[in-house]
Design a protein around this motif. Structure first.
Motif, mmCIF file in Angstrom:
data_model
loop_
_atom_site.group_PDB
_atom_site.id
_atom_site.type_symbol
_atom_site.label_atom_id
_atom_site.label_comp_id
_atom_site.label_asym_id
_atom_site.label_seq_id
_atom_site.Cartn_x
_atom_site.Cartn_y
_atom_site.Cartn_z
ATOM 1 N N GLU A 17 6.132 4.362 1.012
ATOM 2 C CA GLU A 17 7.217 3.606 0.382
ATOM 3 C C GLU A 17 6.859 2.109 0.321
ATOM 4 N N TYR A 18 6.283 1.636 1.413
ATOM 5 C CA TYR A 18 5.825 0.235 1.499
ATOM 6 C C TYR A 18 4.865 -0.074 0.360
ATOM 7 N N ALA A 19 3.846 0.786 0.213
ATOM 8 C CA ALA A 19 2.821 0.547 -0.805
ATOM 9 C C ALA A 19 3.421 0.654 -2.209
ATOM 10 N N LEU A 20 4.312 1.607 -2.390
ATOM 11 C CA LEU A 20 4.937 1.815 -3.699
ATOM 12 C C LEU A 20 5.690 0.563 -4.162
ATOM 13 N N MET A 21 6.468 -0.029 -3.267
ATOM 14 C CA MET A 21 7.264 -1.199 -3.667
ATOM 15 C C MET A 21 6.374 -2.420 -3.892
ATOM 16 N N ALA A 75 -10.976 -9.107 -3.241
ATOM 17 C CA ALA A 75 -9.773 -8.585 -2.585
ATOM 18 C C ALA A 75 -9.968 -7.209 -1.947
ATOM 19 N N GLY A 76 -10.850 -6.393 -2.493
ATOM 20 C CA GLY A 76 -10.975 -5.033 -1.984
ATOM 21 C C GLY A 76 -9.751 -4.211 -2.361
ATOM 22 N N THR A 77 -9.683 -2.989 -1.824
ATOM 23 C CA THR A 77 -8.588 -2.091 -2.200
ATOM 24 C C THR A 77 -7.966 -1.477 -0.957
ATOM 25 N N TYR A 78 -6.666 -1.384 -0.972
ATOM 26 C CA TYR A 78 -5.919 -0.685 0.077
ATOM 27 C C TYR A 78 -5.247 0.508 -0.595
ATOM 28 N N THR A 79 -5.513 1.693 -0.085
ATOM 29 C CA THR A 79 -4.941 2.894 -0.695
ATOM 30 C C THR A 79 -4.038 3.603 0.294
ATOM 31 N N GLU A 80 -2.858 3.949 -0.185
ATOM 32 C CA GLU A 80 -1.913 4.708 0.626
ATOM 33 C C GLU A 80 -1.383 5.833 -0.261
ATOM 34 N N THR A 128 -1.134 5.543 -4.101
ATOM 35 C CA THR A 128 -0.985 4.145 -4.513
ATOM 36 C C THR A 128 -2.159 3.299 -4.046
ATOM 37 N N SER A 129 -2.782 2.606 -4.972
ATOM 38 C CA SER A 129 -3.866 1.678 -4.623
ATOM 39 C C SER A 129 -3.457 0.267 -4.983
ATOM 40 N N LEU A 130 -3.775 -0.658 -4.097
ATOM 41 C CA LEU A 130 -3.376 -2.055 -4.254
ATOM 42 C C LEU A 130 -4.546 -2.949 -3.889
ATOM 43 N N PRO A 131 -4.527 -4.201 -4.369
ATOM 44 C CA PRO A 131 -5.498 -5.137 -3.798
ATOM 45 C C PRO A 131 -5.213 -5.279 -2.303
#
Ligand code: AHR
Length: 525
Positions: free
Chosen positions: A293-297, A422-427, A430-433
């Protein structure tokens, strides 16, 4: 010691744990292009929005002169003290949707004679009108801010709005100024920004762009500011209703008309409203959510970048000199109403996630400083992504409050581009910088760096360079917590609280260990 005092102490100890237990891995490079400054970061992008909605005003700001809650002329003292620390540049008032049903005359003059009305937009609450123009002006004077007044286009008239501005700004040699003086304020008020309607494509009257445009021309001409101190560079700036998220019909029509306009009307700004909701109606929880949920928002909020670019492109077409500012005058995360609250009062909790989300929005505004010169988070107290929550005499500062406070050094500083891998954080899906960052040089020549580590699990080690110069040390604060959904409650008000952060260069390199799910703001030496 009461039970919640013990819990607060336990949380403080935990806070120290998350700061010191970081394992950061191999460093990533971050370069501040100190030799290539960009535009000024207008302090007005750190503006607030205070609507007559739920406890946004009544309870959150206004308690009345006779209240047992400490107050100055009816305005709660604790809230004023807290807001002063944010150096709030402007406050948008009285709405929102409320503005298009607000009749200013209901809220001036002796309190006992003021009308009670119904706040039809927001929970059908009784609007006592005890907080009106003079109380608002007193409030912004107490917090050291400026007025952004939205006039009623939906159910009012240009004459009513013109009379309101005359009441606020005309000299006492006029009847309007005389009336203001009789109500206690002979000096004209400053109205720095004028909002001409609110969401006129929606709650403000469902007007077509052409219909709104005809109203805009009339209001912009006749709703005058008479304050002699507001001439030249200090003149009031008129903000037209602009986009609903990604919808471009209003911005296109208004900017085209402005480009071809005749002398008798003008605007200085165009608004954009966009909330982080991940779907409509808002249904995502503000408490007890997981990392997905954190990553989604956070992902959803990053859409602001595309929106700003999209509207900037339209504005550039008609205004390449960037005379018209883009005012993102409603933004923030809009979540499901808290259980047991009136859904029309838009009450939600505010977590560490929301503070990080705020920092990402600041960064997007700052990277577009050439065009985005104003923004107002929704809202200031007790409503949506609030800075402050109150419960009768109790007050708590939210994590978002701390993000605003940590960004104060960026107000009116000069933007310095940042290059970071920045690299990538995936949860889940959902993938984010992984990292987001901005930098700026303030008026004293000090360089400030803000880094958000979006990764909920891993800290990140960042090697900082200043382009041509070297950075020897960094000193500032870090905001994080044990969990992404950690909140500050009345019982445990300091669960998410900034901690000191410092680093010194060794072997010629300055490395910062930025904890997982954190915001770091430092001054570089
Ligand atoms: O901030 C709450 C509401 O959201 C405002 O009144 C309105 O302008 C927007 O739709």
């Amino acid at each position: 010691m009461r039970r919640y005092d013990l819990r607060a102490l336990a949380h403080a100890a935990i806070a120290v744990l998350w700061v010191s237990s970081a394992w950061a891995g191999a460093p990533i490079d971050l370069i501040v292009a100190a030799a290539h400054p960009g535009p000024t970061i207008d302090r007005n992008v750190f503006g607030q929005f205070a609507e007559h909605l739920g406890a946004g005003i009544y309870g959150g700001v206004w308690v009345g002169k006779g209240s047992s809650i400490p107050n100055v002329r009816g305005i709660r003292r604790d809230v004023v003290v807290a807001l002063r620390a944010l150096k709030v540049p402007n406050v948008r008032w009285p709405g929102g949707c409320f503005a298009d049903e607000y009749h200013w005359r209901d809220g001036v003059g002796p309190q006992a004679k003021r009308k009670s009305t119904i706040n039809a937009n927001w929970g059908a609450a009784i609007e006592p009108n005890s907080f009106g123009t003079d109380e608002f002006m007193d409030f912004i004077a107490q917090i050291g801010s400026e007025a952004y007044v939205s006039v009623n286009v939906g159910s009012g008239t240009a004459q009513e709005a013109a009379d309101w501005l005359a009441y606020m700004t005309a000299p006492t040699s006029t009847s309007a100024g005389e009336e203001r003086a009789a109500n206690g304020h002979p000096e004209p008020y400053r109205v720095k920004f004028l909002g001409i309607g609110n969401e006129s494509w929606g709650c403000g009257g469902a007007m077509t762009p052409d219909y709104y445009l005809s109203q805009l021309k009339i209001y912009s001409r006749y709703v005058r500011n008479y304050n002699p101190a507001q001439t030249g560079d200090r003149a009031m700036r008129r903000i037209a209703v602009g986009a609903d998220g990604g919808v471009t019909d209003y911005p296109e029509a208004i900017m085209r008309a402005w480009h071809d306009k005749v002398w008798s009307w003008d605007i200085e700004g165009l608004s954009l409203h966009s909330y982080t909701t991940a779907g409509w109606p808002p249904k995502h929880p503000s408490t007890h959510f997981d990392e997905r949920e954190y990553a989604l928002m956070l992902k959803d909020t990053l859409a602001m970048e595309g929106l700003i670019s999209k509207h900037s492109t339209i504005m550039d077409k008609y205004d390449p000199e960037k005379k018209i500012l883009l005012a993102v005058d409603e933004w923030g995360v809009w979540l499901a109403p808290m259980a047991g609250t009136n859904p029309g009062f838009l009450v939600q909790q505010n977590s560490l996630r929301d503070a990080l989300l705020a920092s990402l929005n600041f960064n997007m505004f700052v990277r577009h400083s050439d065009r985005v010169r104003m923004a107002n988070i929704a809202q200031m107290t007790n409503v949506l992504q609030a800075m402050i929550m109150t419960d009768r005499e109790r007050m708590v500062l939210t994590p978002t409050y701390h993000a605003f406070r940590m960004y104060v050094p960026f107000q009116d500083a000069t933007y310095l581009p940042v290059k970071v891998d920045a690299g990538t954080y995936t949860e889940g899906m959902t993938s984010l910088p992984r990292v987001d960052s901005i930098a700026a040089r303030d008026h004293q020549g000090r360089i400030w760096l803000a880094i958000t580590n979006l990764d909920a699990r891993e800290s990140v080690r960042i090697s900082v360079a200043l382009g041509s110069a070297e950075a020897h040390s960094a000193r500032g604060e870090v905001l994080s917590a044990q969990h992404v959904d950690e909140v500050n409650s009345f019982e445990v008000p300091q669960a998410v609280w900034p901690q000191p952060f410092a680093a010194t260069a060794s072997g010629g390199a300055l490395t910062l260990d930025v904890p997982a799910k954190s915001l770091v703001v430092v001054q570089l030496e």
